[in-house]
Structures are given as C-alpha cells and as structure tokens.
Design an enzyme around this catalytic site. Sequence first.
Site, PDB file in Angstrom:
ATOM      1  CE  LYS A 214      40.744  39.496  42.721  1.00 17.84           C
ATOM      2  NZ  LYS A 214      41.029  38.214  42.056  1.00 17.84           N
TER       3      LYS A 214
ATOM      4  CG  HIS B 246      40.849  33.388  37.834  1.00 18.48           C
ATOM      5  ND1 HIS B 246      40.251  32.890  36.689  1.00 18.48           N
ATOM      6  CD2 HIS B 246      41.149  34.679  37.567  1.00 18.48           C
ATOM      7  CE1 HIS B 246      40.192  33.838  35.773  1.00 18.48           C
ATOM      8  NE2 HIS B 246      40.729  34.936  36.272  1.00 18.48           N
TER       9      HIS B 246
ATOM     10  NE  ARG C 181      37.243  40.316  29.372  1.00 20.24           N
ATOM     11  CZ  ARG C 181      37.463  40.081  30.659  1.00 20.24           C
ATOM     12  NH1 ARG C 181      37.252  38.875  31.152  1.00 20.24           N
ATOM     13  NH2 ARG C 181      37.871  41.038  31.454  1.00 20.24           N
TER      14      ARG C 181
ATOM     15  CE1 TYR D 233      37.762  40.749  41.200  1.00 22.23           C
ATOM     16  CE2 TYR D 233      36.896  38.668  40.399  1.00 22.23           C
ATOM     17  CZ  TYR D 233      37.864  39.646  40.375  1.00 22.23           C
ATOM     18  OH  TYR D 233      38.936  39.523  39.517  1.00 22.23           O
TER      19      TYR D 233
ATOM     20  CE  LYS E  45      40.440  41.792  38.148  1.00 26.23           C
ATOM     21  NZ  LYS E  45      41.431  40.697  37.984  1.00 26.23           N
TER      22      LYS E  45
ATOM     23  CG  ASP F  12      44.102  40.715  40.592  1.00 26.47           C
ATOM     24  OD1 ASP F  12      45.273  40.818  40.172  1.00 26.47           O
ATOM     25  OD2 ASP F  12      43.210  40.073  40.013  1.00 26.47           O
ATOM     26  N   PRO F  13      46.074  43.985  40.764  1.00 24.43           N
ATOM     27  CG  PRO F  13      48.240  44.880  40.924  1.00 24.43           C
ATOM     28  CD  PRO F  13      47.266  43.956  41.623  1.00 24.43           C
ATOM     29  CG  ASN F  14      44.526  41.274  36.327  1.00 26.90           C
ATOM     30  OD1 ASN F  14      43.414  41.767  36.240  1.00 26.90           O
ATOM     31  ND2 ASN F  14      44.701  40.007  36.650  1.00 26.90           N
TER      32      ASN F  14
ATOM     33  CG  HIS G  54      33.853  43.531  32.061  1.00 25.14           C
ATOM     34  ND1 HIS G  54      33.350  42.504  32.819  1.00 25.14           N
ATOM     35  CD2 HIS G  54      35.195  43.561  32.317  1.00 25.14           C
ATOM     36  CE1 HIS G  54      34.317  41.940  33.506  1.00 25.14           C
ATOM     37  NE2 HIS G  54      35.451  42.571  33.229  1.00 25.14           N
TER      38      HIS G  54
END
Length: 432
Positions: free
Chosen positions: A201, A330, A411, A157, A203, A231-233, A30
């Site tokens: 959770k 989400h 972003r 998260y 990421k 959650d590995p996207n 980020h």
Amino acid sequence: MADRSLLIAHIRITPILIEDAPLLNLQGVHQPWATRAIIEVETAGGIVGVGETYGDAEHLEALSLFGAELAGMSVASPNLLWKVAQRVLRPGAVASSLTDGKPSSWVTGVASLRKLHAICVSAFEVAYLDALGRSLGLPVHELLGGKVRDRVDYAAYLFHKWEKHPVPGAPVDDWGAALDPAGVVAQARRFVDRYGFRSIKLKGGVFEPAQEVSAIRALKEAFPELPVRLDPNGIWSPETSIEVARELSGVVEYLEDPTTGQKNMSAVRKATGIDLATNMCVTTTEEIRSAVEVDAVQVILCDHHFWGGLRATHQLAGVCEALGLGLSMHSNTHLGISLAAMTHAAAAAPGTLHACDTHRPWQPEDVIESPLEFVDGAVVVSDDPGLGVELDRESLMVLHKRWQDSDVRRRDDVGAMRVADPSWVKPEFPRW
C-alpha cells in the site's frame, strides 16, 4: 454473583512519546515524536490488562474522566463501558474539537460524541479483554468467539518520505528518502525482503496524481505478483479520481478514498467499476447502509481504536460478510499492544479479510517485552492468555519521561511541515 477477583482496583493511563519517521501525507509531514497512551486495568485479583490508544492532550483528558469512573466494575462486563461513556463524556465536559462535527485531523471521519465514546470504550475494552483472558487462561480471540485464521496478513505500508526531520535533535532512521517512483520501489523492496510482505500500500495525496500513478505502475512492475493499493486520503476531485481509476484499472487491488464523501465515491465507482475502499466515508455503523445503497465502497477499513473496540470490529466483520463487502484494517502510528489487539480481532473476523495496514515497521521502539514479528508478511496469532504480550515497564517509563520533558501534546503534521516550509498551509479539498 460476580467474581470479585475480576473487579477493577486500579486504572493507570500513561502518556508517552515515540519516535516517528518524516513520513509525508496530504496534511504535511509526521513530527519527530508521536503521542500515544498506554492503558492499564488492574483487577482485585492482581491481574493487569493493557490497552493502547491516542495520546493527544484532548483525548488524554477524556480518557482520564472516563477511567476515573471504572473502579469496582468487572472486566467481564465491557458492555457497561458504553453506559459510562454516555454518562461522563458529554459536551462541555470534554474538548469541543472532539465533538464538533468537523472532519477529524486524524482522518478518521467526522468528530462526534459517538466517535469519542467509541474511542474511550475501545481503549479500555482491550484492557478489559486482556485482563479477562489472563484471568481465565484464554487468548482474546477465544473471547471473541475463536480464531478463524492462524495468521493475519499485513501490508507493506509505504510512504513518500524525507531523508531526515528538519529539526535538530530529532530521531534518525536509515530508510533514506522516497520522493519519486524509484525511491518508493526501493522502500518496498526493503519491506518485502525484510518482512516478507505479500501486499503493498502506498500513502498518496502528496504529489500530483500523475507522479503517484507512476509510482504505482513502478511498484507493479517490480512486484507483479503482489496486490498494490493507493490511498490519497480523499484529496482528489471526483473527475481526477475517475481519470486515475481508469489509468490504474487492472493494476491496483483497489483505490482507497480517492475522493471524499459517499456521493463522490459512488460516482467514481459508477464511472469506472473499480473497487473502492474507505476509512473516511464509512467510520461508524450508521454510515454503512447509505454507502451500500449507492455502491460507494466495496472494502471497509475498520480501526478498533475508533470503531468501539474488538467486539465492535467482530460485529462489523459479520455485517460486511452479510453484505458482500470486503474488510481490512486502518492503521495509525502505533506500538505492539495495538498490533496484538488488531491481530486478535482480525483472527476472529469472519468473511473476506484483505491484508491489514500497519505502521509498526516504522516505529523502532515498543512497550512490550517481545515485539511481535512479521513472518512472510503476517503475524502468527498468539494462543497465550489475553493479548499474549507483556508490558515492558522500563521502556514505558523511558517513553513517559520523554513525554514529561517535551511540549509535544498532539499530532500536528501541518506545523511540522512549516518548519521546512513556513508558507505551508493545509491543502483545501480537492487539491487536484
């Protein structure tokens, strides 16, 4: 005859930049500042309703085109927003990246005209409902049919995280680094101790699967009574996803998007029987049927920002209940207006609701006068009129001034990572 006091007199769209932590994900890290846009809808009766949405340059342009067409409409008629979207937001009138059919950099499925319409409708629908609720003296959840729960659970998260941003003048935080299982567990403990979260959770998609499996096992050992998710996207191959699913069977509540596409998700489910969740391979109503037919997902993570608003979320909840699917929410980087909107939508949603995602603890700033609090991991549902929040105009102007003084307009996790590693490129799918 429509109540003329409910007709829209003014629309304001204010882009802002908010502080963000150096949180790692599959694309990179980020940036120090994240873009958001605050929507204000003022009625002829002097009532102001608020909404919050994406603030990157492409969406700001689309929101401005859309908002310019709303004067004189009634906040009691949000259905008409879709007609405005179809008329105004067309190919050629907006940035091609919003409709090009390619995977969105926001990891919200494929960019399409329908998705763009849903994003713009949602931003203004929330403001409409806030204004209408204030005018009628009713909370938004009443406008959605009434709450079926008095509190909405949210998940801690967690992110793999650097200690600080690699650029001078960036905002700092006191969370410290989380680059191994011990760091992840320490982060979780702070979340649980401070906010009382009762679900966790992580990421993923940042490190090799074995390290992230170790982190999940460490979390489960540290918090055996709490459900844990990973959650590995979608960055893993179906084969790797199956291997991880077998290792974490009985450990995780569910795996979220271990691999991409309904076909691959279905293969993982068939091979392992593990519950799978998604905010990637089902992001529109049209995609639900095929996902159910191949048993690709058992939990859908909706997001009112791109599903089309709070009423669309309520409709989705009914579909999930009818099909025996679980529902969660989400989250992306957001402030208190979005959290309030999520909470009202979740409060009115029928069926099974898993603890919702939220980035809110990562954002130290807000644009509402009294930021919502997490108590025992939940937000108590407000019965005040509208969303139950008041816009902090001083904070709004400070964050808008930051936007004006900055060149950050979208972003870019890949670009932020290249500051530390000039050779970094966005990983190809699958990476592992």
